[in-house]
Scaffold this active site. Structure first.
Site, short mmCIF file in Angstrom:
data_model
loop_
_atom_site.label_atom_id
_atom_site.label_comp_id
_atom_site.label_asym_id
_atom_site.label_seq_id
_atom_site.Cartn_x
_atom_site.Cartn_y
_atom_site.Cartn_z
N ASP A 248 0.80 -1.21 0.03
CA ASP A 248 0.13 0.01 -0.03
C ASP A 248 0.96 1.15 -0.01
OD1 ASP A 248 -1.65 1.89 0.43
OD2 ASP A 248 -2.42 1.34 2.53
N CYS A 302 -2.08 -13.64 -3.96
CA CYS A 302 -2.53 -12.58 -2.91
C CYS A 302 -3.72 -12.88 -2.38
CB CYS A 302 -2.46 -11.31 -3.61
SG CYS A 302 -3.23 -10.02 -2.77
N ARG A 401 6.83 -4.85 4.05
CA ARG A 401 6.36 -4.72 2.88
C ARG A 401 4.84 -4.18 3.31
NH1 ARG A 401 2.80 -7.31 -1.09
NH2 ARG A 401 3.58 -6.50 -2.90
#
Ligand code: IMP
Length: 476
Positions: A248, A302, A401
């Protein structure tokens, strides 16, 4: 509360209409991926443990794309991978498999069988940088009947060069000596080997992505935690492009990272991300990035959308960010390329992503199946696979991350397997053929024209079915 009246659509739900195909026009796939930075084909390999190490980055740069070395490893290891790509000299092999003068013929035959190599430099102690004694090739040892003979007795005195030579000089010497392999020996010690077949690389890879010193180009990912030391080490190792690896990118952590990199290393092109909206795009551009990576919750490994309900269909992401990019370009003349990251299963998805407005695609699943990814082939039931895991999986342990601390980490990725896909070179060539064929249908000669000319239509479930093979038995 804001409710979007736009439906979230995926790359799989759009189709291109044919435009006027132009006769005899060459299609150029060169594309910008950051301000001042272009690649020769619109392919970028993901910064993932299971995808981009130095071997992948070398293979992809030879084809004209760029690999982004993964950041979920120590700073030293990542910098070393960058260094390996930058020091790769097509044709010059450093640290080749070397043997000792006392090695027996039998042992050499065994090594030949296991490795498939047929040419070995001989050095004292078999040290790859050791004192050079000669070269032994399959012609010398395969027909030797006395397996107990030491190879120093059958070394064929092939010619070598005792100074540093350029690529062109090596080529000329190979031609003059009529040898398949040329050892370079400096002060009596082996430096490298040059093979005739590798010297043809320049001809074989006309699109290879190289810098001014003819070194292959490579990108590397950084996170929003240890970037100060990491960026410095990567820059020292010769990295050509930096990419912030974050699920993000619409975050103050990322802005901080961008500010630091731009202030301290203004010469290195920087790609930020990931964002999925025009607000996210403008945020990163205002923070100072040169290119923007887009996509969230759609990668093949994902589970962000399932776990947290956050994300957007990739086609919608591209459309929204494309509008922001084009509006900004019209207003300011500044073009910030878009990299569509994730969700590609086949070449058709690549062409749709480009047609919707992406300047290039980043792919994980697509590349991990090739020989050049860092994982081993696994055989099950007569089929070959390669293991694949997300950077958000427990296996990768890449909590950096996710703008979090390790104790707050929640799994947003899975582990699995993908079919083995052979050599990258063969796969990429095939994909490029498909893409250029579709661009021909549209009537576009380059990616900019594709953006302008593409006419896309949303497909219904019925049209999707009709567009596949139907109403026949594929096998009896
Ligand atoms: P793919 O090409 O569909 O496999 O998507 C690759 C992209 O997925 C990467 O470039 C990342 O942006 C993203 N990604 C990698 N690992 C994860 C994860 O564990 N969860 C969510 N997204 C991931």
């Amino acid at each position: 509360m804001k409710i979007s009246n736009m439906k979230s659509t995926s790359l799989k739900e759009w189709r291109l209409l044919p435009g006027l195909t132009r006769a005899g026009k060459e299609i150029i796939l060169k594309t910008k991926i950051a301000k001042g930075f272009s690649i020769n084909i619109p392919f970028i390999s993901s910064s993932m443990q299971a995808v981009t190490g130095s071997r992948m980055a070398i293979a992809l740069a030879k084809q004209g794309g760029i690999g982004i070395i993964f950041t979920s490893q120590s700073i030293k290891e990542e910098a070393e991978m960058v260094r390996k790509v930058k020091s790769y000299k097509a044709g010059f092999i450093e640290n080749p498999l070397t043997v000792k003068p006392e090695t027996k013929v039998k042992e050499l035959k065994r090594i030949n069988e296991v490795t498939g190599y047929s040419t070995f430099p001989v050095t004292i102690n078999g040290d790859p940088k050791g004192v050079y004694k000669g070269l032994i090739t399959a012609e010398d040892f395969v027909l030797e009947d006395d397996d107990k003979k030491a190879i120093e007795l059958i070394i064929n005195n092939k010619k070598f060069i005792d100074r540093n030579v350029t690529f062109n000089e090596a080529r000329n010497h190979l031609k003059e000596f009529r040898q398949k392999c040329l050892p370079i020996v400096i002060n009596g010690k082996l430096k490298s080997l040059v093979f005739r077949k590798d010297i043809l690389d320049e001809k074989n890879y006309p699109l290879q992505l190289i810098d001014k010193q003819k070194r292959l180009m490579v990108g590397a990912a950084v996170n929003t935690h240890d970037y100060e030391n990491r960026v410095k080490a990567l820059v020292d190792a010769g990295v050509d492009l930096l990419v912030i690896d974050s699920s993000d990118g619409f975050s103050e952590y990322q802005k901080r990272t961008i500010n630091f990199i731009k202030k301290n290393h203004p010469g290195i092109p920087l790609i930020g991300g990931n964002v999925v909206s025009s607000e996210g795009f403008n945020f990163l551009v205002n923070a100072g990035v040169d290119g923007v990576k887009i996509g969230m919750g759609i990668g093949s490994t994902c589970i962000t959308q399932e776990v947290k309900g956050v994300g957007r269909g990739q086609a919608t992401t591209i459309m929204r960010c494309r509008k922001a990019r084009d509006d900004l370009y019209e207003k300011t003349g500044d073009y910030h390329p878009l990299i569509s990251d994730g969700g590609v299963s086949t070449s058709k998805d690549i062409i749709i992503a480009l047609a919707l407005g992406a300047d290039a695609v980043m792919m994980g699943r697509y590349f991990t199946g090739f020989d050049e990814s860092p994982t081993r082939i696994i055989e099950r039931g007569g089929n070959k696979y390669k293991p694949f895991w997300g950077e958000g999986s427990n296996k990768a342990k890449n909590w950096q991350r996710y703008n979090k601390s390790i104790s707050q980490f929640i799994e947003e990725g899975v582990e699995g397997y993908v079919p083995y896909a052979g050599r990258l070179e063969d796969g990429v060539k095939k994909a490029l053929l498909t893409i250029t064929s579709a661009m021909n249908n549209v009537g576009s000669c380059n990616i900019k024209e594709l953006h302008e000319l593409a006419h896309l239509e949303y497909v219904t479930g019925g049209a999707l079915k009709e567009g596949m093979a139907h109403d026949l038995k594929l096998e009896l």
